[in-house]
Scaffold this active site. Structure first.
Site, PDB file in Angstrom:
ATOM      1  N   LYS A 131       0.451  -1.426  -0.178  1.00  0.00           N
ATOM      2  CA  LYS A 131      -0.322  -0.039  -0.197  1.00  0.00           C
ATOM      3  C   LYS A 131       0.534   1.383  -0.270  1.00  0.00           C
ATOM      4  O   LYS A 131       0.391   2.199  -1.044  1.00  0.00           O
ATOM      5  CB  LYS A 131      -1.630   0.345   1.222  1.00  0.00           C
ATOM      6  CG  LYS A 131      -1.543   0.774   1.474  1.00  0.00           C
ATOM      7  CD  LYS A 131      -2.888   1.285   2.849  1.00  0.00           C
ATOM      8  CE  LYS A 131      -3.471   2.688   2.349  1.00  0.00           C
ATOM      9  NZ  LYS A 131      -3.232   3.988   3.663  1.00  0.00           N
TER      10      LYS A 131
ATOM     11  N   LYS B 102      -0.385  10.739   5.050  1.00  0.00           N
ATOM     12  CA  LYS B 102       0.709  10.121   5.902  1.00  0.00           C
ATOM     13  C   LYS B 102       1.676   8.781   5.750  1.00  0.00           C
ATOM     14  O   LYS B 102       2.276   8.265   5.997  1.00  0.00           O
ATOM     15  CB  LYS B 102      -0.724   9.646   7.223  1.00  0.00           C
ATOM     16  CG  LYS B 102      -0.737   8.914   8.266  1.00  0.00           C
ATOM     17  CD  LYS B 102      -2.039   7.768   8.250  1.00  0.00           C
ATOM     18  CE  LYS B 102      -2.721   6.875   7.187  1.00  0.00           C
ATOM     19  NZ  LYS B 102      -2.762   5.786   6.879  1.00  0.00           N
TER      20      LYS B 102
END
Length: 116
Positions: free
Chosen positions: A15, A93
């Site tokens: 990811k 993030k």
């Protein structure tokens, strides 16, 4: 779709890598669409050419950042006045996590750093 990525933690690593690539890709499409518009090219025409050429990618084909191009393909946050979609705080993030992981692994990620 669920795609097996390997041992525990591999999915998270995949990811981060995917989102690092997406960030650089989206910035490239944004810059190209902006330049094309400044040069007088219809954004829908530019997106159509890009989507059958070497610039074809998710950021141009599915989630084009230019509102006129996105409306012509019928998808993307820019087609909906930038409502919904993947928030910049979440992307930031993931970019921070990817850069932290790169430092731990001794890898240089200059485009990710610029994307951040």
């Amino acid at each position: 779709a669920v795609l097996p990525c390997g041992t525990s933690g591999s999915g998270s690593a995949v990811k981060l890598c995917n989102n690092a690539a997406l960030a650089a890709q989206m910035i490239g499409i944004c810059e190209a669409m902006s330049l094309g518009e400044s040069l007088g090219v219809d954004p829908s025409v530019l997106a159509n050419v890009m989507n059958v050429s070497t610039a074809k990618c998710w950021s141009s084909e599915v989630n084009n950042p230019h509102p006129l191009a996105a409306k012509s393909i019928g998808s993307g946050a820019s087609a909906n006045d930038y409502e919904g979609g993947f928030g910049t705080a979440l992307m930031l993030k993931d970019l921070n996590l990817a850069l932290d992981a790169a430092v731990e692994e001794g890898k240089s990620m200059p485009l990710t750093g610029l994307s951040q």
